[in-house]
Design an enzyme around this catalytic site. Structure first.
Site, short mmCIF file in Angstrom:
data_model
loop_
_atom_site.label_atom_id
_atom_site.label_comp_id
_atom_site.label_asym_id
_atom_site.label_seq_id
_atom_site.Cartn_x
_atom_site.Cartn_y
_atom_site.Cartn_z
N SER A 34 0.83 -1.21 0.00
CA SER A 34 0.00 0.00 0.00
C SER A 34 0.86 1.26 0.00
O SER A 34 0.48 2.27 0.57
CB SER A 34 -0.94 0.00 1.22
N THR A 55 7.19 1.10 0.28
CA THR A 55 8.51 1.48 -0.23
C THR A 55 8.59 2.99 -0.43
O THR A 55 9.60 3.63 -0.10
CB THR A 55 8.80 0.75 -1.56
N HIS A 94 4.60 -3.83 9.37
CA HIS A 94 3.26 -4.17 8.88
C HIS A 94 2.37 -4.60 10.04
O HIS A 94 1.20 -4.97 9.82
CB HIS A 94 3.34 -5.32 7.87
N SER A 138 -2.26 -5.58 -6.25
CA SER A 138 -0.82 -5.49 -6.05
C SER A 138 -0.30 -6.67 -5.24
O SER A 138 0.73 -7.26 -5.58
CB SER A 138 -0.49 -4.17 -5.34
N TYR A 187 -2.89 6.67 0.23
CA TYR A 187 -1.97 6.60 -0.91
C TYR A 187 -2.41 7.49 -2.06
O TYR A 187 -1.62 8.24 -2.64
CB TYR A 187 -1.88 5.14 -1.36
N ARG A 203 5.90 -2.40 -9.59
CA ARG A 203 5.12 -2.91 -10.72
C ARG A 203 4.57 -1.72 -11.50
O ARG A 203 5.12 -1.31 -12.50
CB ARG A 203 4.00 -3.84 -10.24
N LYS A 204 3.47 -1.14 -11.03
CA LYS A 204 2.88 0.02 -11.73
C LYS A 204 2.76 1.24 -10.82
O LYS A 204 2.97 2.36 -11.25
CB LYS A 204 1.50 -0.34 -12.28
#
Length: 345
Positions: free
Chosen positions: A81, A84, A146, A176, A234, A302-303
């Site tokens: 979510s 990084t 987490h 994701s 986010y 990824r995206k």
């Protein structure tokens, strides 16, 4: 200053999982409810959330041995979510007096943010036989987790240390995590189909899930003690990064000066920590071990898009998860309008 060298472990299968946990934890697992796992044979229900065996061992170690100090800063998230990214932003803010955003030797250019902001449960306390002496690390400590808020040690909640929590809309989070886990899932377990994974997700049987309980725990604490927990979405941070960067810096106790703002420091950090910038770095294209030994850093990127779920989920899936989230979040004040309107249209 960040902790850049920490204990690392990796588990690939049930036998290795068992080797990495104590006899007491093995005994505990026998008594816990279990479900099929995403990247390990089983998940276990521990303290009201689902975890892998090694994670349970690490959480017990964190709870027993991590004594927070007032200056400690915790970056908390649900997996996949924006972890990084949030770690990178936080590190750049806290360390900007030592490393300007435009310096060629900035640590974020050569190290993944998970190395600079280590996980409590995956790095520092991953080995129950080697408990770190946290007093030897320079303060302020910037740490990641987490773990649900109710699982954090009492010292974290009792002292003045601060927690930044980021959540992502549950649809993109699922997509994701499914892509991510299939990259990490060992061959002997076979692939996890979209349909199977979605059913597990909706039942809450996912690492550190149910996710709605995870997010609500931090949400309610942010309402009760806004000076203690900063709750970020986010999508909102992505839409107006500079605004939220200043908000984050203020909360962490490292506010930008007027001179810094006029000099472009906020925009500089936003650019330094952007998805495209981080994804294109050599350390994130070819590096390994950011989270656990052997882990491919490129799998973290990824995206990073908002709304990618619409390319994968069926209308029935959208309806099922929307209904679940509306039920679980009802009356909380926490909403994710990014998907509800589309389902009803």
């Amino acid at each position: 200053m960040a902790i850049t060298r920490v204990i690392e472990n990796e588990s690939n299968g049930q036998d290795q999982q068992q080797e990495l946990i104590s006899p007491e934890c093995k005994e505990l697992l026998i008594s816990l409810p279990k479900e099929r796992g995403w990247r390990t044979p089983n998940l276990y229900l521990y303290q009201h959330f689902w975890c892998q065996p090694k994670e349970i061992q690490a959480i017990i170690s964190v709870q027993n041995h991590y004594n927070a100090e007032n200056t400690d800063l915790i970056v908390a998230t649900i997996p996949k979510s924006g972890t990084t990214w949030l770690k990178a932003l936080s590190f750049a803010i806290v360390n900007r007096r030592n490393f300007a955003h435009n310096q060629k030797n900035h640590p974020l250019l050569t190290s993944n943010s998970h190395e600079l902001v280590p996980f409590l449960e995956y790095k520092l306390f991953a080995d129950y036989e080697n408990i770190p002496d946290m007093s030897r690390f320079p303060r302020p400590l910037l740490l990641g987790t987490h773990m649900p808020i109710n699982a954090l040690p009492d010292s974290v909640m009792d002292l003045k240390c601060k927690i930044v929590y980021m959540v992502r809309n549950p649809f993109d989070t699922f997509v994701s995590i499914w892509h991510f886990m299939n990259k990490l899932r060992p061959e002997y377990l076979g692939p996890l189909s979209l349909e199977e994974a979605f059913d597990m997700y909706c039942r809450g049987a996912i690492g550190f899930g149910p996710y709605w309980d995870h997010m609500l725990g931090y949400w309610y604490e942010s309402l009760r003690a806004p000076q203690k927990v900063l709750f970020l979405k986010y999508e909102e941070v992505k839409e107006n990064t500079c605004f939220h960067l200043k908000k984050l810096a203020e909360f962490l106790g490292f506010p930008f000066s007027l001179e810094e703002e006029e000099g472009g420091a906020v925009e500089g950090i936003a650019k330094l920590c952007s998805f495209d910038k981080m994804k294109d770095l050599d350390v994130n294209k070819t590096g390994k071990g950011a989270i656990t030994a052997g882990f491919e850093n490129r799998d973290l990127f990824r995206k990073g898009e908002v709304g990618d779920w619409a390319n994968l989920l069926t209308p029935l899936m959208v309806e099922r998860l929307t209904d679940i989230m509306e039920e679980k979040l009802a009356g909380s004040g926490l909403t994710f309008g990014v998907f509800c309107n589309e389902k009803r249209s």
